[in-house]
Design a protein around this motif. Structure first.
Motif, mmCIF file in Angstrom:
data_model
loop_
_atom_site.group_PDB
_atom_site.id
_atom_site.type_symbol
_atom_site.label_atom_id
_atom_site.label_comp_id
_atom_site.label_asym_id
_atom_site.label_seq_id
_atom_site.Cartn_x
_atom_site.Cartn_y
_atom_site.Cartn_z
ATOM 1 N N ALA A 14 0.842 -1.201 0.000
ATOM 2 C CA ALA A 14 0.000 0.000 0.000
ATOM 3 C C ALA A 14 0.874 1.246 0.000
ATOM 4 C CB ALA A 14 -0.906 0.002 1.230
ATOM 5 N N ILE A 15 0.343 2.306 -0.545
ATOM 6 C CA ILE A 15 1.041 3.591 -0.618
ATOM 7 C C ILE A 15 0.290 4.579 0.271
ATOM 8 C CG2 ILE A 15 1.690 5.494 -2.146
ATOM 9 C CD1 ILE A 15 1.837 3.347 -4.399
ATOM 10 N N ASP A 16 1.039 5.340 1.045
ATOM 11 C CA ASP A 16 0.436 6.285 1.964
ATOM 12 C C ASP A 16 0.367 7.673 1.355
ATOM 13 O OD1 ASP A 16 -0.782 7.032 4.322
ATOM 14 O OD2 ASP A 16 1.082 7.204 5.463
ATOM 15 N N ALA A 17 -0.557 8.454 1.823
ATOM 16 C CA ALA A 17 -0.696 9.871 1.478
ATOM 17 C C ALA A 17 -1.618 10.482 2.520
ATOM 18 C CB ALA A 17 -1.276 10.046 0.082
ATOM 19 N N ARG A 18 -1.520 11.767 2.714
ATOM 20 C CA ARG A 18 -2.423 12.485 3.624
ATOM 21 C C ARG A 18 -3.313 13.366 2.755
ATOM 22 N NH1 ARG A 18 -3.351 13.405 8.740
ATOM 23 N NH2 ARG A 18 -1.613 12.125 9.432
ATOM 24 N N LEU A 19 -4.634 13.164 2.908
ATOM 25 C CA LEU A 19 -5.600 13.866 2.067
ATOM 26 C C LEU A 19 -6.736 14.424 2.920
ATOM 27 C CD1 LEU A 19 -5.894 11.215 -0.800
ATOM 28 C CD2 LEU A 19 -4.679 13.394 -0.915
ATOM 29 N N PRO A 20 -7.416 15.453 2.416
ATOM 30 C CA PRO A 20 -8.563 16.003 3.150
ATOM 31 C C PRO A 20 -9.775 15.083 3.041
ATOM 32 C CG PRO A 20 -8.271 17.163 1.069
ATOM 33 C CD PRO A 20 -7.117 16.210 1.205
ATOM 34 N N ALA A 21 -10.544 15.033 4.128
ATOM 35 C CA ALA A 21 -11.741 14.198 4.189
ATOM 36 C C ALA A 21 -12.990 15.057 4.314
ATOM 37 C CB ALA A 21 -11.649 13.237 5.370
ATOM 38 N N THR A 22 -14.111 14.433 4.040
ATOM 39 C CA THR A 22 -15.392 15.133 4.079
ATOM 40 C C THR A 22 -15.791 15.569 5.478
ATOM 41 O OG1 THR A 22 -16.534 13.004 4.178
ATOM 42 C CG2 THR A 22 -16.253 13.989 1.992
ATOM 43 N N ASP A 23 -15.143 15.018 6.507
ATOM 44 C CA ASP A 23 -15.471 15.416 7.885
ATOM 45 C C ASP A 23 -14.647 16.613 8.364
ATOM 46 O OD1 ASP A 23 -12.963 14.341 8.373
ATOM 47 O OD2 ASP A 23 -13.678 12.750 9.701
ATOM 48 N N GLY A 24 -13.873 17.229 7.457
ATOM 49 C CA GLY A 24 -13.102 18.419 7.797
ATOM 50 C C GLY A 24 -11.700 18.133 8.306
ATOM 51 N N LYS A 25 -11.333 16.867 8.446
ATOM 52 C CA LYS A 25 -9.995 16.490 8.900
ATOM 53 C C LYS A 25 -9.170 15.995 7.725
ATOM 54 C CE LYS A 25 -11.944 14.844 13.267
ATOM 55 N NZ LYS A 25 -12.197 13.650 14.082
ATOM 56 N N ASP A 26 -7.872 15.881 7.945
ATOM 57 C CA ASP A 26 -6.976 15.243 6.990
ATOM 58 C C ASP A 26 -6.604 13.879 7.560
ATOM 59 O OD1 ASP A 26 -7.050 17.551 5.510
ATOM 60 O OD2 ASP A 26 -4.969 18.115 5.880
ATOM 61 N N TYR A 27 -6.515 12.866 6.688
ATOM 62 C CA TYR A 27 -6.159 11.519 7.117
ATOM 63 C C TYR A 27 -5.041 10.975 6.253
ATOM 64 C CZ TYR A 27 -10.598 11.290 9.651
ATOM 65 O OH TYR A 27 -11.643 11.530 10.502
ATOM 66 N N SER A 28 -4.184 10.191 6.883
ATOM 67 C CA SER A 28 -3.218 9.387 6.147
ATOM 68 C C SER A 28 -3.909 8.063 5.847
ATOM 69 C CB SER A 28 -1.960 9.203 7.000
ATOM 70 O OG SER A 28 -1.655 7.881 7.215
#
Length: 185
Positions: A14-28
């Protein structure tokens, strides 16, 4: 036009990245993993294949938590050509369907390209070492929902992964709308 996913490349990491989510937070991606694995699902809001099964996706994501499998969904479609897949509309879609997992916006499509995502829905099932063990369909549904008693391919495969670390050798590819790629600059 419908597209199907390629055969599972067992052991691909798997490849990781940090992206914005619909709940207003960013997730890896990696922080969404459970102790026994992770499902990374490429979906979108407008695709008839996704619309047909979105409630089953949410059900399976919730049921897999009991087996230590985390779940994350991404929308990578070009919202310029497909405004229904905009980040604002992703928020509405996630709320309407009661998402209990992060729904991430891959606006630059870099993660979809790194994963070689093909269609929506496209499921990547990883074991606890984040090695690919499943690249198949949710169930027999396509644009129409399969019968209620249809085999739960993704769920069954990921329960197997949680228990053994390995996925089934026989997998039926997912089918859906092609990823809506941005024009190359």
């Amino acid at each position: 036009m419908a597209a199907t996913t390629p055969i599972c490349d067992f052991g691909w990491r798997a490849i990781d990245a940090r992206l914005p989510a619909t709940d207003g937070k960013d997730y890896s991606i990696f922080e969404c993993a459970g102790p026994n694995g992770l499902v990374v699902a490429f979906i979108c809001n407008h695709c008839p294949y996704v619309k047909a099964v979105i409630d089953r996706i949410v059900r399976d994501a919730n049921d897999l938590k009991e087996h230590g499998i985390g779940f994350v969904a991404l929308c990578s479609n070009d919202a310029t050509t497909h405004p229904a897949d905009s980040f604002e509309n992703m928020k509405v879609f996630a709320g309407k369907h009661g998402f209990t997992f992060p729904y991430l916006h891959d606006e630059d499509q870099s993660l979809a390209r790194k994963y070689d995502a093909v269609c929506t829905p496209d499921f990547f099932g990883f074991n606890k070492h984040l090695e690919l063990q499943y690249r198949g369909r949710l169930d027999a549904s396509r644009k129409d929902i399969a019968p209620e008693d249809a085999r739960r391919d993704l769920y069954d495969a990921m329960v197997m992964v949680a228990e053994t670390g390995s996925g089934p050798r026989e997998q039926i590819p997912s089918m859906g709308c092609s990823i809506k790629w941005k024009d190359a600059a």
